[in-house]
Design a protein around this motif. Structure first.
Motif, PDB file in Angstrom:
ATOM      1  N   SER A  76       6.679  91.512  46.126  1.00 55.89           N
ATOM      2  CA  SER A  76       6.606  92.178  47.429  1.00 55.89           C
ATOM      3  C   SER A  76       5.321  92.973  47.610  1.00 55.89           C
ATOM      4  O   SER A  76       5.019  93.407  48.724  1.00 55.89           O
ATOM      5  CB  SER A  76       7.815  93.098  47.619  1.00 55.89           C
ATOM      6  N   SER A  77       4.564  93.158  46.544  1.00 54.81           N
ATOM      7  CA  SER A  77       3.303  93.905  46.637  1.00 54.81           C
ATOM      8  C   SER A  77       2.170  93.082  47.222  1.00 54.81           C
ATOM      9  O   SER A  77       1.091  93.621  47.504  1.00 54.81           O
ATOM     10  CB  SER A  77       2.898  94.405  45.249  1.00 54.81           C
ATOM     11  N   LEU A  78       2.376  91.785  47.417  1.00 59.54           N
ATOM     12  CA  LEU A  78       1.327  90.907  47.923  1.00 59.54           C
ATOM     13  C   LEU A  78       1.688  90.365  49.304  1.00 59.54           C
ATOM     14  O   LEU A  78       2.871  90.176  49.614  1.00 59.54           O
ATOM     15  CB  LEU A  78       1.111  89.737  46.959  1.00 59.54           C
ATOM     16  N   PRO A  79       0.696  90.086  50.148  1.00 60.54           N
ATOM     17  CA  PRO A  79       0.964  89.492  51.462  1.00 60.54           C
ATOM     18  C   PRO A  79       1.501  88.069  51.287  1.00 60.54           C
ATOM     19  O   PRO A  79       0.760  87.153  50.954  1.00 60.54           O
ATOM     20  CB  PRO A  79      -0.407  89.491  52.147  1.00 60.54           C
ATOM     21  N   ARG A  80       2.773  87.890  51.513  1.00 62.69           N
ATOM     22  CA  ARG A  80       3.426  86.604  51.221  1.00 62.69           C
ATOM     23  C   ARG A  80       4.123  85.997  52.433  1.00 62.69           C
ATOM     24  O   ARG A  80       4.809  84.993  52.315  1.00 62.69           O
ATOM     25  CB  ARG A  80       4.443  86.800  50.093  1.00 62.69           C
ATOM     26  N   PHE A  81       3.984  86.656  53.594  1.00 54.79           N
ATOM     27  CA  PHE A  81       4.545  86.114  54.831  1.00 54.79           C
ATOM     28  C   PHE A  81       3.386  85.608  55.665  1.00 54.79           C
ATOM     29  O   PHE A  81       2.633  86.380  56.244  1.00 54.79           O
ATOM     30  CB  PHE A  81       5.327  87.197  55.567  1.00 54.79           C
ATOM     31  N   HIS A  82       3.236  84.292  55.712  1.00 48.81           N
ATOM     32  CA  HIS A  82       2.075  83.661  56.319  1.00 48.81           C
ATOM     33  C   HIS A  82       2.402  83.175  57.735  1.00 48.81           C
ATOM     34  O   HIS A  82       3.389  82.473  57.940  1.00 48.81           O
ATOM     35  CB  HIS A  82       1.611  82.479  55.464  1.00 48.81           C
ATOM     36  N   PHE A  83       1.546  83.527  58.669  1.00 52.57           N
ATOM     37  CA  PHE A  83       1.649  83.031  60.036  1.00 52.57           C
ATOM     38  C   PHE A  83       0.663  81.866  60.154  1.00 52.57           C
ATOM     39  O   PHE A  83      -0.550  82.071  60.213  1.00 52.57           O
ATOM     40  CB  PHE A  83       1.274  84.118  61.047  1.00 52.57           C
ATOM     41  N   ALA A  84       1.188  80.663  60.162  1.00 50.26           N
ATOM     42  CA  ALA A  84       0.365  79.453  60.183  1.00 50.26           C
ATOM     43  C   ALA A  84       0.182  78.980  61.620  1.00 50.26           C
ATOM     44  O   ALA A  84       1.146  78.541  62.262  1.00 50.26           O
ATOM     45  CB  ALA A  84       1.015  78.360  59.351  1.00 50.26           C
ATOM     46  N   ASN A  85      -1.035  79.067  62.120  1.00 57.45           N
ATOM     47  CA  ASN A  85      -1.340  78.620  63.477  1.00 57.45           C
ATOM     48  C   ASN A  85      -1.768  77.155  63.415  1.00 57.45           C
ATOM     49  O   ASN A  85      -2.872  76.836  62.977  1.00 57.45           O
ATOM     50  CB  ASN A  85      -2.450  79.484  64.078  1.00 57.45           C
ATOM     51  N   LEU A  86      -0.883  76.278  63.840  1.00 57.75           N
ATOM     52  CA  LEU A  86      -1.146  74.845  63.742  1.00 57.75           C
ATOM     53  C   LEU A  86      -2.136  74.359  64.797  1.00 57.75           C
ATOM     54  O   LEU A  86      -2.654  73.253  64.683  1.00 57.75           O
ATOM     55  CB  LEU A  86       0.161  74.065  63.853  1.00 57.75           C
ATOM     56  N   GLU A  87      -2.399  75.161  65.812  1.00 54.53           N
ATOM     57  CA  GLU A  87      -3.367  74.772  66.835  1.00 54.53           C
ATOM     58  C   GLU A  87      -4.789  75.096  66.412  1.00 54.53           C
ATOM     59  O   GLU A  87      -5.711  74.311  66.633  1.00 54.53           O
ATOM     60  CB  GLU A  87      -3.027  75.450  68.156  1.00 54.53           C
ATOM     61  N   SER A  88      -4.982  76.262  65.778  1.00 52.04           N
ATOM     62  CA  SER A  88      -6.331  76.662  65.364  1.00 52.04           C
ATOM     63  C   SER A  88      -6.632  76.349  63.901  1.00 52.04           C
ATOM     64  O   SER A  88      -7.775  76.425  63.467  1.00 52.04           O
ATOM     65  CB  SER A  88      -6.515  78.170  65.600  1.00 52.04           C
ATOM     66  N   GLY A  89      -5.584  76.019  63.123  1.00 47.69           N
ATOM     67  CA  GLY A  89      -5.784  75.771  61.698  1.00 47.69           C
ATOM     68  C   GLY A  89      -6.043  77.025  60.905  1.00 47.69           C
ATOM     69  O   GLY A  89      -6.660  76.990  59.845  1.00 47.69           O
ATOM     70  N   SER A  90      -5.564  78.171  61.396  1.00 50.74           N
ATOM     71  CA  SER A  90      -5.798  79.451  60.732  1.00 50.74           C
ATOM     72  C   SER A  90      -4.497  80.012  60.173  1.00 50.74           C
ATOM     73  O   SER A  90      -3.405  79.647  60.613  1.00 50.74           O
ATOM     74  CB  SER A  90      -6.427  80.450  61.706  1.00 50.74           C
ATOM     75  N   VAL A  91      -4.623  80.908  59.197  1.00 51.59           N
ATOM     76  CA  VAL A  91      -3.475  81.543  58.559  1.00 51.59           C
ATOM     77  C   VAL A  91      -3.729  83.042  58.460  1.00 51.59           C
ATOM     78  O   VAL A  91      -4.812  83.463  58.046  1.00 51.59           O
ATOM     79  CB  VAL A  91      -3.225  80.972  57.148  1.00 51.59           C
ATOM     80  N   ARG A  92      -2.736  83.832  58.841  1.00 50.73           N
ATOM     81  CA  ARG A  92      -2.783  85.283  58.653  1.00 50.73           C
ATOM     82  C   ARG A  92      -1.578  85.669  57.815  1.00 50.73           C
ATOM     83  O   ARG A  92      -0.477  85.156  58.028  1.00 50.73           O
ATOM     84  CB  ARG A  92      -2.759  86.003  60.004  1.00 50.73           C
ATOM     85  N   SER A  93      -1.776  86.582  56.878  1.00 52.58           N
ATOM     86  CA  SER A  93      -0.729  86.898  55.908  1.00 52.58           C
ATOM     87  C   SER A  93      -0.375  88.382  55.935  1.00 52.58           C
ATOM     88  O   SER A  93      -1.259  89.235  56.065  1.00 52.58           O
ATOM     89  CB  SER A  93      -1.192  86.495  54.508  1.00 52.58           C
ATOM     90  N   PHE A  94       0.927  88.667  55.763  1.00 49.02           N
ATOM     91  CA  PHE A  94       1.450  90.017  55.878  1.00 49.02           C
ATOM     92  C   PHE A  94       2.434  90.312  54.751  1.00 49.02           C
ATOM     93  O   PHE A  94       2.994  89.401  54.138  1.00 49.02           O
ATOM     94  CB  PHE A  94       2.163  90.196  57.225  1.00 49.02           C
ATOM     95  N   LEU A  95       2.680  91.596  54.541  1.00 46.97           N
ATOM     96  CA  LEU A  95       3.719  92.013  53.618  1.00 46.97           C
ATOM     97  C   LEU A  95       5.090  91.776  54.246  1.00 46.97           C
ATOM     98  O   LEU A  95       5.263  91.888  55.465  1.00 46.97           O
ATOM     99  CB  LEU A  95       3.575  93.498  53.282  1.00 46.97           C
ATOM    100  N   VAL A  96       6.083  91.464  53.406  1.00 46.19           N
ATOM    101  CA  VAL A  96       7.460  91.328  53.888  1.00 46.19           C
ATOM    102  C   VAL A  96       8.404  91.696  52.752  1.00 46.19           C
ATOM    103  O   VAL A  96       8.147  91.384  51.586  1.00 46.19           O
ATOM    104  CB  VAL A  96       7.743  89.896  54.403  1.00 46.19           C
ATOM    105  N   ALA A  97       9.490  92.392  53.086  1.00 44.94           N
ATOM    106  CA  ALA A  97      10.472  92.801  52.089  1.00 44.94           C
ATOM    107  C   ALA A  97      11.554  91.739  51.933  1.00 44.94           C
ATOM    108  O   ALA A  97      11.828  90.960  52.849  1.00 44.94           O
ATOM    109  CB  ALA A  97      11.099  94.134  52.493  1.00 44.94           C
ATOM    110  N   HIS A  98      12.180  91.725  50.764  1.00 50.99           N
ATOM    111  CA  HIS A  98      13.335  90.856  50.535  1.00 50.99           C
ATOM    112  C   HIS A  98      14.594  91.711  50.361  1.00 50.99           C
ATOM    113  O   HIS A  98      14.534  92.939  50.298  1.00 50.99           O
ATOM    114  CB  HIS A  98      13.120  89.947  49.326  1.00 50.99           C
ATOM    115  N   GLY A  99      15.750  91.051  50.252  1.00 50.31           N
ATOM    116  CA  GLY A  99      17.027  91.745  50.190  1.00 50.31           C
ATOM    117  C   GLY A  99      17.319  92.384  48.843  1.00 50.31           C
ATOM    118  O   GLY A  99      16.931  91.867  47.792  1.00 50.31           O
ATOM    119  N   ARG A 100      18.068  93.479  48.885  1.00 50.08           N
ATOM    120  CA  ARG A 100      18.414  94.190  47.646  1.00 50.08           C
ATOM    121  C   ARG A 100      19.308  93.333  46.743  1.00 50.08           C
ATOM    122  O   ARG A 100      19.253  93.452  45.522  1.00 50.08           O
ATOM    123  CB  ARG A 100      19.070  95.526  47.976  1.00 50.08           C
ATOM    124  N   GLY A 101      20.111  92.477  47.346  1.00 46.23           N
ATOM    125  CA  GLY A 101      20.950  91.588  46.547  1.00 46.23           C
ATOM    126  C   GLY A 101      20.166  90.522  45.812  1.00 46.23           C
ATOM    127  O   GLY A 101      20.661  89.927  44.853  1.00 46.23           O
TER     128      GLY A 101
END
Length: 212
Positions: A76-101
């Motif tokens: 969770s310390s790394l940007p692992r949620f990637h927004f893949a833009n299929l029109e421009s061929g670009s990727v932006r990455s963000f932090l995201v949390a997972h569940g406690r379970g």
């Protein structure tokens, strides 16, 4: 110099210039259209997977321009949620949390997935994003599970929402993000990106992917 001689001189220069230009054209190939540029191998793999998953689930989607890819092989310390833009061929990455379970030791690594009600765990699989609504954490995005591994998403209230425990300053304090109840929780400042670019019938795909 006679007019005739002058004309011959001009014609000779014209011919020589044409020969030189032809020689240059033979050496330098015609310019071709630039290929789509991928910033790195990780982004290339993200875009390829996004295209593949869109084709698999196209019938359930309203929009296919941007796809969310959550790679829970990464901590969770790394940007692992990637927004893949299929029109421009670009990727932006963000932090995201997972569940406690999915991370009972709270060491920042997802161990297991679950689709069970009450598990407080993250579910793997493909989701379609629905409408905005006002919830515990403010404006959030409802999610619908498209696979057996996340078919209980609506019953479990698995959504996308902003959360203080997913803010970047958590990394400075603890070296990891906090944990959700199974939802895809993003930092409060980043969540507007999801509202504008991932809501409204788009695809999110979550798994332990190992995309780098």
């Amino acid at each position: 110099m006679s007019i005739k001689a002058e004309n011959l001189k001009v014609d000779r220069r014209t011919v020589l210039a044409g020969v030189a230009a032809s020689a240059v054209a033979a050496v330098v190939p015609a310019r071709v259209a630039a290929a789509v540029y991928y910033p790195n191998d990780q982004h290339r793999r993200v875009l390829e997977l996004a295209k593949e998953k869109v084709e698999q689930h196209r019938a359930a989607l309203w929009r296919t321009d941007i796809v969310g890819i959550a790679d829970f092989a990464m901590p969770s310390s790394l940007p692992r949620f990637h927004f893949a833009n299929l029109e421009s061929g670009s990727v932006r990455s963000f932090l995201v949390a997972h569940g406690r379970g999915s991370d009972p030791e709270h060491d920042g690594f997802l161990k297991t997935f679950s689709n069970e009600v009450g598990s407080l765990a993250t579910s793997r699989g493909a989701y379609v994003t629905y409408e905005w609504y006002k919830g515990k954490y403010g404006t959030s995005i409802r999610l619908g599970g498209l696979m057996p591994d996340n078919s209980n998403a609506l019953d479990r209230a698995i959504v996308m929402h902003p959360a203080w425990y997913a803010n970047e300053d958590m990394l400075t304090k603890w070296g990891k993000l906090g944990r959700s109840d199974g939802c895809l929780a993003m930092g409060e400042a980043d969540f507007n990106e999801a509202l504008w670019h991932l809501s409204g019938g788009r695809l999110i795909y979550a798994d332990r992917l190992g995309l780098g």
